[in-house]
Motif scaffolding. Structure first.
Motif, PDB file in Angstrom:
ATOM      1  N   SER A 141      -7.262  -1.738  -3.802  1.00 54.14           N
ATOM      2  CA  SER A 141      -6.675  -2.242  -2.558  1.00 54.14           C
ATOM      3  C   SER A 141      -7.353  -1.686  -1.319  1.00 54.14           C
ATOM      4  O   SER A 141      -7.132  -2.190  -0.219  1.00 54.14           O
ATOM      5  CB  SER A 141      -5.178  -1.898  -2.509  1.00 54.14           C
ATOM      6  OG  SER A 141      -4.980  -0.492  -2.467  1.00 54.14           O
ATOM      7  N   LYS A 142      -8.192  -0.640  -1.476  1.00 49.56           N
ATOM      8  CA  LYS A 142      -8.893  -0.062  -0.326  1.00 49.56           C
ATOM      9  C   LYS A 142     -10.284  -0.643  -0.143  1.00 49.56           C
ATOM     10  O   LYS A 142     -11.003  -0.252   0.775  1.00 49.56           O
ATOM     11  CB  LYS A 142      -9.007   1.459  -0.494  1.00 49.56           C
ATOM     12  CG  LYS A 142      -7.693   2.173  -0.748  1.00 49.56           C
ATOM     13  CD  LYS A 142      -6.733   2.028   0.404  1.00 49.56           C
ATOM     14  CE  LYS A 142      -5.489   2.874   0.200  1.00 49.56           C
ATOM     15  NZ  LYS A 142      -4.700   2.515  -1.005  1.00 49.56           N
ATOM     16  N   LYS A 144      -6.631  -1.047  10.171  1.00 47.78           N
ATOM     17  CA  LYS A 144      -6.148  -0.585   8.870  1.00 47.78           C
ATOM     18  C   LYS A 144      -6.828   0.707   8.452  1.00 47.78           C
ATOM     19  O   LYS A 144      -6.227   1.546   7.777  1.00 47.78           O
ATOM     20  CB  LYS A 144      -6.375  -1.665   7.813  1.00 47.78           C
ATOM     21  CG  LYS A 144      -5.487  -2.879   8.015  1.00 47.78           C
ATOM     22  CD  LYS A 144      -4.026  -2.475   8.081  1.00 47.78           C
ATOM     23  CE  LYS A 144      -3.135  -3.618   8.459  1.00 47.78           C
ATOM     24  NZ  LYS A 144      -1.728  -3.192   8.660  1.00 47.78           N
ATOM     25  N   TYR A 145      -8.071   0.875   8.843  1.00 51.84           N
ATOM     26  CA  TYR A 145      -8.750   2.128   8.522  1.00 51.84           C
ATOM     27  C   TYR A 145      -8.075   3.303   9.222  1.00 51.84           C
ATOM     28  O   TYR A 145      -7.908   4.382   8.652  1.00 51.84           O
ATOM     29  CB  TYR A 145     -10.219   2.052   8.934  1.00 51.84           C
ATOM     30  CG  TYR A 145     -10.975   3.323   8.660  1.00 51.84           C
ATOM     31  CD1 TYR A 145     -11.442   3.614   7.388  1.00 51.84           C
ATOM     32  CD2 TYR A 145     -11.223   4.247   9.681  1.00 51.84           C
ATOM     33  CE1 TYR A 145     -12.134   4.782   7.125  1.00 51.84           C
ATOM     34  CE2 TYR A 145     -11.908   5.414   9.425  1.00 51.84           C
ATOM     35  CZ  TYR A 145     -12.361   5.680   8.151  1.00 51.84           C
ATOM     36  OH  TYR A 145     -13.031   6.842   7.894  1.00 51.84           O
ATOM     37  N   LEU A 195      -6.629   6.307   1.905  1.00 55.63           N
ATOM     38  CA  LEU A 195      -8.001   6.278   1.419  1.00 55.63           C
ATOM     39  C   LEU A 195      -8.404   7.640   0.862  1.00 55.63           C
ATOM     40  O   LEU A 195      -9.040   7.735  -0.196  1.00 55.63           O
ATOM     41  CB  LEU A 195      -8.944   5.857   2.548  1.00 55.63           C
ATOM     42  CG  LEU A 195     -10.402   5.638   2.189  1.00 55.63           C
ATOM     43  CD1 LEU A 195     -10.536   4.483   1.218  1.00 55.63           C
ATOM     44  CD2 LEU A 195     -11.241   5.383   3.444  1.00 55.63           C
ATOM     45  N   LEU A 211     -11.871  -2.148   3.241  1.00 62.67           N
ATOM     46  CA  LEU A 211     -12.185  -1.285   4.375  1.00 62.67           C
ATOM     47  C   LEU A 211     -13.688  -1.106   4.562  1.00 62.67           C
ATOM     48  O   LEU A 211     -14.145  -0.799   5.669  1.00 62.67           O
ATOM     49  CB  LEU A 211     -11.515   0.082   4.206  1.00 62.67           C
ATOM     50  CG  LEU A 211      -9.990   0.087   4.255  1.00 62.67           C
ATOM     51  CD1 LEU A 211      -9.454   1.474   3.969  1.00 62.67           C
ATOM     52  CD2 LEU A 211      -9.482  -0.414   5.596  1.00 62.67           C
ATOM     53  N   TRP A 270       0.016   6.978   8.346  1.00 67.01           N
ATOM     54  CA  TRP A 270       0.318   5.550   8.506  1.00 67.01           C
ATOM     55  C   TRP A 270       1.379   5.330   9.572  1.00 67.01           C
ATOM     56  O   TRP A 270       1.246   4.448  10.426  1.00 67.01           O
ATOM     57  CB  TRP A 270       0.773   4.993   7.163  1.00 67.01           C
ATOM     58  CG  TRP A 270       1.263   3.583   7.235  1.00 67.01           C
ATOM     59  CD1 TRP A 270       0.535   2.469   7.491  1.00 67.01           C
ATOM     60  CD2 TRP A 270       2.613   3.135   7.037  1.00 67.01           C
ATOM     61  NE1 TRP A 270       1.329   1.348   7.469  1.00 67.01           N
ATOM     62  CE2 TRP A 270       2.621   1.740   7.189  1.00 67.01           C
ATOM     63  CE3 TRP A 270       3.802   3.790   6.738  1.00 67.01           C
ATOM     64  CZ2 TRP A 270       3.775   0.983   7.067  1.00 67.01           C
ATOM     65  CZ3 TRP A 270       4.945   3.030   6.604  1.00 67.01           C
ATOM     66  CH2 TRP A 270       4.934   1.653   6.766  1.00 67.01           C
ATOM     67  N   HIS A 295      -4.609   3.605   7.387  1.00 68.53           N
ATOM     68  CA  HIS A 295      -4.644   3.925   5.955  1.00 68.53           C
ATOM     69  C   HIS A 295      -5.663   5.003   5.616  1.00 68.53           C
ATOM     70  O   HIS A 295      -6.078   5.113   4.464  1.00 68.53           O
ATOM     71  CB  HIS A 295      -4.960   2.665   5.153  1.00 68.53           C
ATOM     72  CG  HIS A 295      -3.885   1.630   5.237  1.00 68.53           C
ATOM     73  ND1 HIS A 295      -3.981   0.399   4.592  1.00 68.53           N
ATOM     74  CD2 HIS A 295      -2.689   1.605   5.885  1.00 68.53           C
ATOM     75  CE1 HIS A 295      -2.903  -0.314   4.853  1.00 68.53           C
ATOM     76  NE2 HIS A 295      -2.112   0.398   5.638  1.00 68.53           N
ATOM     77  N   THR A 333       0.822  -1.207   0.000  1.00 64.97           N
ATOM     78  CA  THR A 333       0.000   0.000   0.000  1.00 64.97           C
ATOM     79  C   THR A 333       0.857   1.258   0.000  1.00 64.97           C
ATOM     80  O   THR A 333       0.620   2.187  -0.782  1.00 64.97           O
ATOM     81  CB  THR A 333      -0.926  -0.010   1.225  1.00 64.97           C
ATOM     82  OG1 THR A 333      -1.748  -1.185   1.193  1.00 64.97           O
ATOM     83  CG2 THR A 333      -1.810   1.214   1.249  1.00 64.97           C
ATOM     84  N   SER A 382       1.267   3.721  -3.251  1.00 66.08           N
ATOM     85  CA  SER A 382       0.776   5.090  -3.116  1.00 66.08           C
ATOM     86  C   SER A 382       1.865   6.095  -3.447  1.00 66.08           C
ATOM     87  O   SER A 382       1.626   7.088  -4.147  1.00 66.08           O
ATOM     88  CB  SER A 382       0.238   5.316  -1.701  1.00 66.08           C
ATOM     89  OG  SER A 382      -0.871   4.484  -1.437  1.00 66.08           O
ATOM     90  N   ALA A 396      -6.760   8.143  -2.463  1.00 66.83           N
ATOM     91  CA  ALA A 396      -7.372   7.406  -3.571  1.00 66.83           C
ATOM     92  C   ALA A 396      -8.500   8.205  -4.207  1.00 66.83           C
ATOM     93  O   ALA A 396      -8.608   8.270  -5.442  1.00 66.83           O
ATOM     94  CB  ALA A 396      -7.889   6.054  -3.070  1.00 66.83           C
TER      95      ALA A 396
END
Length: 855
Positions: free
Chosen positions: A256-257, A207-208, A215, A260, A136, A211, A59, A63, A218
């Motif tokens: 990849s998101k 992860k939320y 997110l 979530l 992160w 990340h 990730t 990114s 994105a």
């Protein structure tokens, strides 16, 4: 480290040389120890932790690579003199920079003064692209980062204490640690521990938190830049390896998101939800390529008859709108433009209404005591207007992207934490409903074939069933003969009235048959004789028992609350006096035995006692409740019990309970929303009626002081509400049509694939979308079965925490087995003494005995 000294070393130079050698040895010793520790820690990692590490690395690296490729592509636009795309890319970068800085201030500097917020915003604005990486890193609670934030007077976030406990309880794979901690001796300990949380949900929440920046990246930057580069490739005929890599990076970042927002306690449903997000990602880019590719090909086809100069000049690169000849593309553009315009229009007036409403609250400080704002102009008007401007791009991206994603988010409630927070209760409950609790090694293969068998295929619909019955009417007599000859052999037993002359052999054959008939309702619900034989499958029987138990528990939940408040469950002496705990042993004599009863243990014991008192026996005396109270005042739990008591047909009962559950869920959602709005909104507190609003405005206009300004604000708020209603009236049908149409738009162009090499890129993206659709269709039966079961099951929300325990599910299973025994007893009675005599015997048993054997 260890220092080795050779001799005393009295000389100066010798001592200096010895000290340098000692320092060198110490350094290499520490380095070697660190390396050994790292290798040992690496070997102790589980496969799940390794996959998690690689996922984080993927990730973060993708990114960063996506940002780098976007910058390089922007430079390439400038060098090739594609200024329209260059400035569009610059605008996207600027919006992203502002959004990242806004996110940083709102997360780490929310409690600062307004002047400090402006200063911090300007300070982090130049390095805004690095904020997702910082989010992160900061989520790992690295001491050095926390110390730096504290010195800068910023508030570290990281993970909450509850989340830390949950992540410490499991390693993400669902396994508990080998050394479980001792139960807390605190009597005020919480009744539900963090270990009750589903490991997948805990992982997604972690992860939320980590990340959140990626997110945002994105939706704010990756998707807009990717679509822009796709359009540039098509219109400029300037396909480079850098462009293709950047587009693939954008698709990978978005896909990849997806996990979530894809959570489900049912793992096939989780995969289904994730594929919905991935499919939308491919569909977005495929749609963008088709929308710009078709007009471009049409323009090139007319190059022989034109001078090549477009209507906008510059060689005709940007005149694709004037070459739109495809009806499908025109329809897509019309719905998309109108829908997004209504989003912006209605969103602007909704923003204005919220700002006016909060301004109104400040005029009534006695009514809204906890609501305080330091600066109305800055905090209410400037900040929110800036947030609306920055939200235009991500909201447009969501509007254009979300089609299949609406299924998990809106229909399957993938963001609802109810199943996740009580997974130790819901997992065994659904295993019981799927008959997995007594099937060793139940696999997805077996579950899938059962789902295929239960799926409502077209030939099972009522119309086709009637048509099939007419066609097969000639075989009806033969079917009746076969049914009379071997009724007990096919998963359901036909119950017939009258005495039986079959004797012992019939009784033994009956007792050895698998119990799936619904004698419990056929003979006891209304006392009617059922010549055709009401039948119930095993799955319906399991669901019926669970619904009756949960509904009965809901009706008597007040008794549970009284039991939980009773002191006998928390006092060791009272527990012995009530017989809850065994008395002290004779060896202990009169010695006081110190024992700590935790709140969790006391609640667990009280709940176990209470569920044993619940009477779920189906009534054999028909006593309708009509006329007792209004239908609107009857709870859904009571309605479910009445349906179960009054309905003979299993399918009809399940359908009625499903409708009752859906109506109750909709009513609860609307009621909770209305109550929340009325309690939080000053304008809507008066009501939506125009007469009540005008009366309030007139009363405030005739009053002196600040109420005059309140009346003016109310009039502006009513104007905002009027415009919101207009926008909603246009937006709702347009969006519904757009969601359906845009889901199939790219598929309608598959016929163009293979006709020209120009369509290579859109065809590849469309085939990727098609693969996701095929995978979704493969999972539809098993997901349908689970979601239908969720709908048919009575809501279990709102019970005390002690109710959500595996012992409650064991009680349901025990009552299911007793229901099977009751069905067998009924069948044996009817085969020996007839239907009506068996009914009288059951009535006597039900009225004189409440033991489990007759539940």
């Amino acid at each position: 480290g260890v220092s080795f000294h050779h001799g005393a070393g009295s000389g100066g130079s010798g001592g200096s040389g010895g000290g340098a050698a000692s320092a060198t040895r110490s350094f290499w010793s520490q380095w070697f120890t660190t390396c050994c520790s790292a290798v040992a820690a690496w070997k102790k990692l589980t496969w799940f932790q390794l996959v998690d590490m690689f996922h984080d690395a993927f990730t973060v690296s993708f990114s960063l690579l996506d940002i780098m490729t976007d910058v390089l592509v922007c430079i390439e636009f400038y060098q090739n003199d594609h200024m329209v795309f260059f400035w569009a890319s610059i605008i996207i970068f600027c919006i992203a920079q502002l959004s990242y800085a806004f996110l940083f201030v709102g997360t780490w500097a929310a409690e600062h003064r307004n002047s400090s917020k402006i200063f911090i915003f300007l300070a982090v604005l130049p390095v805004g692209q690095l904020i997702p990486v910082f989010v992160w890193l900061e989520s790992f609670r690295i001491p050095m980062i926390d110390k730096c934030l504290t010195k800068l007077q910023l508030k570290p976030t990281g993970l909450s204490e509850q989340r830390d406990v949950a992540l410490g309880y499991t390693d993400g794979s669902g396994r508990q640690p080998s050394q479980p901690s001792q139960p807390s001796a605190d009597a005020t300990a919480p009744l539900s521990v963090a270990g009750d949380e589903d490991s997948l949900w805990a992982y997604i929440q972690q992860k939320y938190t980590a990340h959140a920046g990626f997110l945002a990246e994105a939706f704010i930057e990756a998707i807009p830049q990717g679509v822009l580069q796709v359009v540039a490739i098509i219109l400029l005929h300037d396909t480079t390896g850098l462009n293709v890599v950047s587009i693939l990076m954008s698709i990978s970042v978005v896909a990849s998101k997806g996990y979530l927002v894809a959570y489900s306690i049912h793992r096939p449903s989780f995969i289904f939800n994730y594929l919905c997000i991935a499919g939308d990602s491919f569909n977005l880019f495929a749609t963008a390529t088709w929308l710009f590719m078709i007009p471009t090909v049409a323009r090139e086809a007319n190059d022989d008859d034109d001078d090549g100069l477009g209507l906008l000049g510059g060689g005709g690169h940007y005149d694709f709108f004037f070459n739109l000849s495809d009806t499908n593309s025109i329809a897509w553009w019309c719905m998309a433009v109108v829908g997004m315009a209504m989003c912006a229009y209605g969103g602007f007036f909704l923003l204005g209404f919220t700002m006016i409403d909060d301004h109104l609250k400040l005029l009534f400080p006695d009514r809204y005591v906890g609501f305080k704002v330091t600066s109305v102009a800055f905090n209410i008007y400037f900040v929110r207007l800036m947030a609306w401007c920055l939200a235009i791009v991500p909201c447009s991206v969501v509007y254009l992207t979300a089609k299949l994603s609406l299924l998990p988010v809106c229909l399957f409630n993938s963001l609802d934490p109810e199943h996740a927070s009580h997974s130790s209760f819901y997992k065994p409950l659904f295993r019981y409903l799927h008959n997995h609790h007594q099937v060793s090694g139940a696999s997805f293969y077996d579950d899938y074939w059962k789902a295929l068998d239960e799926f409502p295929w077209p030939h099972k619909w009522s119309y086709w069933a009637r048509l099939r019955a007419k066609v097969c009417a000639g075989d009806a007599d033969m079917d009746d003969v076969a049914g009379a000859r071997g009724g007990a052999g096919g998963g359901g037993v036909t119950i017939r009235g009258g005495s039986s002359a079959s004797g012992t052999s019939s009784t033994s054959s009956t007792s050895s048959t698998r119990i799936t008939s619904r004698a419990i309702s056929a003979s006891s619900a209304s006392g009617r004789h059922t010549n055709n034989g009401s039948q119930i499958g095993d799955a319906d029987l399991r669901l019926q028992i669970a619904n009756r138990f949960i509904s009965t528990a809901r009706v008597h939940m007040g008794a549970l609350e009284k039991e939980l408040a009773a002191p006998k469950w928390r006092n060791a002496w009272l527990r012995r006096q009530e017989g809850i705990d065994p008395p002290l042993s004779a060896a202990s004599g009169n010695t006081f035995e110190h024992r700590v009863i935790t709140a969790a243990q006391a609640a667990r014991d009280a709940t176990n006692f209470w569920i044993g008192t619940l009477d779920t026996t189906q009534t054999t005396r028909f006593n309708p409740r009509a006329g007792i109270e209004k239908e609107s005042l009857i709870s859904n739990a009571q309605k479910v019990l009445d349906i179960s008591n009054a309905e003979d047909d299993a399918a009809a009962e399940r359908a009625k309970i499903r409708m009752a559950n859906m109506a109750a869920a909709a009513g609860d959602a609307i009621g909770a929303s209305n109550e929340d709005i009325h309690s939080r909104s000053e304008v809507l507190r008066i009501g939506l009626g125009l007469k009540a609003q005008c009366k309030q405005i007139g009363a405030e206009l005739t009053s002196p002081g600040e109420l005059t300004s309140a009346a003016l604000l109310r009039m502006v708020a009513l104007f905002d509400l009027f415009n919101i209603g207009i926008a909603a009236a246009v937006w709702l049908p347009t969006t519904a049509a757009f969601v359906v149409y845009s889901s199939v738009y790219s598929l309608t162009n598959l016929g163009k694939c293979g006709t020209s090499e120009t369509y290579f890129l859109p065809c590849v993206l469309t085939y990727g979308y098609l693969v996701c659709l095929v995978a979704l269709l493969f999972l539809v039966p098993v997901v349908w079965r689970f979601q239908l079961l969720r709908t048919d099951l009575v809501s279990v929300k709102g019970f005390p925490d002690s109710f959500y325990h595996v012992s409650v599910v064991k009680e349901v299973i025990q009552r299911y087995r007793c229901a099977q025994v009751r069905i067998e007893v009924t069948r044996l009675l009817e085969s020996n003494v007839g239907h009506w005599n068996a009914l009288e015997i059951k009535r006597y048993l039900d009225e004189g005995n409440r033991e489990l054997a007759y539940v």
